[in-house]
Scaffold this motif. Structure first.
Motif, PDB file in Angstrom:
ATOM      1  N   LEU A 104       0.810  -1.218   0.000  1.00 16.40           N
ATOM      2  CA  LEU A 104       0.000   0.000   0.000  1.00 16.40           C
ATOM      3  C   LEU A 104       0.845   1.272   0.000  1.00 16.40           C
ATOM      4  N   SER A 105       2.077   1.196   0.485  1.00 16.13           N
ATOM      5  CA  SER A 105       2.925   2.390   0.521  1.00 16.13           C
ATOM      6  C   SER A 105       3.234   2.913  -0.874  1.00 16.13           C
ATOM      7  N   HIS A 106       3.188   2.030  -1.883  1.00 20.76           N
ATOM      8  CA  HIS A 106       3.440   2.467  -3.258  1.00 20.76           C
ATOM      9  C   HIS A 106       2.267   3.250  -3.834  1.00 20.76           C
ATOM     10  N   LEU A 107       1.099   3.129  -3.178  1.00 19.07           N
ATOM     11  CA  LEU A 107      -0.112   3.751  -3.727  1.00 19.07           C
ATOM     12  C   LEU A 107      -0.677   4.840  -2.836  1.00 19.07           C
ATOM     13  N   VAL A 108      -0.005   5.118  -1.714  1.00 17.86           N
ATOM     14  CA  VAL A 108      -0.587   6.014  -0.718  1.00 17.86           C
ATOM     15  C   VAL A 108      -0.859   7.410  -1.285  1.00 17.86           C
ATOM     16  N   CYS A 109      -0.075   7.847  -2.260  1.00 18.61           N
ATOM     17  CA  CYS A 109      -0.273   9.186  -2.828  1.00 18.61           C
ATOM     18  C   CYS A 109      -1.284   9.195  -3.977  1.00 18.61           C
ATOM     19  N   SER A 110      -1.599   8.017  -4.512  1.00 16.34           N
ATOM     20  CA  SER A 110      -2.503   7.964  -5.669  1.00 16.34           C
ATOM     21  C   SER A 110      -3.818   7.265  -5.364  1.00 16.34           C
ATOM     22  N   ILE A 111      -3.958   6.744  -4.160  1.00 18.17           N
ATOM     23  CA  ILE A 111      -5.177   6.016  -3.832  1.00 18.17           C
ATOM     24  C   ILE A 111      -6.376   6.955  -3.822  1.00 18.17           C
ATOM     25  N   LYS A 112      -7.482   6.484  -4.355  1.00 17.01           N
ATOM     26  CA  LYS A 112      -8.709   7.278  -4.431  1.00 17.01           C
ATOM     27  C   LYS A 112      -9.433   7.237  -3.074  1.00 17.01           C
ATOM     28  N   VAL A 113     -10.061   8.359  -2.740  1.00 17.43           N
ATOM     29  CA  VAL A 113     -10.718   8.482  -1.446  1.00 17.43           C
ATOM     30  C   VAL A 113     -11.774   7.399  -1.249  1.00 17.43           C
TER      31      VAL A 113
END
Length: 228
Positions: A104-113
């Motif tokens: 999840l750390s790879h997606l923390v900035c791009s994850i949708k709300v």
């Protein structure tokens, strides 16, 4: 590319009592050692093999004990990684798990709300499952939450890495748990004045409950005097 933690290389075959694992690539590294993506001959599928450094012998015994306890549950139902087997190769301890996608750390900035709620719900199911067998993970952070298959389902996650897991009976008040950056305030009341100061500046004072029952609350906070 050769591993930096041990002499194993891509293309090398790791042999257990049940099958052969051919190293395809190294996909992760930590203080414990490395994780290799391998091809398992017995299942004709790719798996993840966690290769631990030799000095982590006691740690792997504790981790395997926790994994076997959790293994009494259905890993898919409680959203935790599947553990297949443990074996030794050239003196190195190896743990075999199902192969997952990215953490999840790879997606923390791009994850949708709108994806946060289903991910949180899955983690709560995982924690409930661990509670049912009286196991505490002890190291929950984005790095240890992995997407099963981002292309098939962008929010299907599983909890991984039980290297710091403990049974409830082994937990005692005052133990330092979790990396400091992800540490719950009730645990942080054990130490780290500067960290607590920054937390209070950002989030406000801890609750009266935590201040009252925190073992080291007085190291961080002075009791409020009543005005006459």
């Amino acid at each position: 590319m050769a591993s930096t933690a041990h002499p194993l290389m891509v293309g090398q075959v790791l042999q257990s009592n049940s099958t052969h694992y051919t190293i395809l690539q190294f996909i992760g590294e930590g203080s414990f050692g490395e994780v290799a993506k391998c091809w398992a001959d017995n299942s004709s599928s790719a798996v993840a093999v966690k290769i631990l450094k030799k000095e982590f012998l006691q740690d792997i015994e504790d981790e395997v004990s926790m994994l076997k306890t959790i293994g009494s549950l259905n890993a898919d139902n409680i959203n935790v990684v599947k553990f297949y087997e443990q074996f030794q190769y050239l003196g190195y301890n190896c743990l075999v798990f199902e192969l997952l996608d990215v953490d999840l750390s790879h997606l923390v900035c791009s994850i949708k709300v709108h994806n946060i709620r289903p991910i949180a719900e899955q983690l709560l199911v995982a924690l409930q499952g661990l509670k049912s067998v009286r196991v505490m993970h002890g190291d929950i952070k984005p790095d240890n939450v992995m997407l099963a298959d981002i292309d098939e389902d962008p929010v299907r996650v599983k909890l991984v890495d039980f290297g710091m897991a403990s049974s409830f009976s082994a937990i005692c008040p005052g133990m330092i748990l979790q990396p400091i950056g992800y540490r719950y305030e009730g645990v942080t009341l054990n130490n780290f004045c500067v960290f607590m100061k920054c937390m209070v500046e950002m989030l406000g004072m801890p609750s009266k409950y935590h201040l009252r029952f925190g073992m080291y609350s007085q190291r961080f906070f002075y009791p409020r005097r009543k005005l006459i």
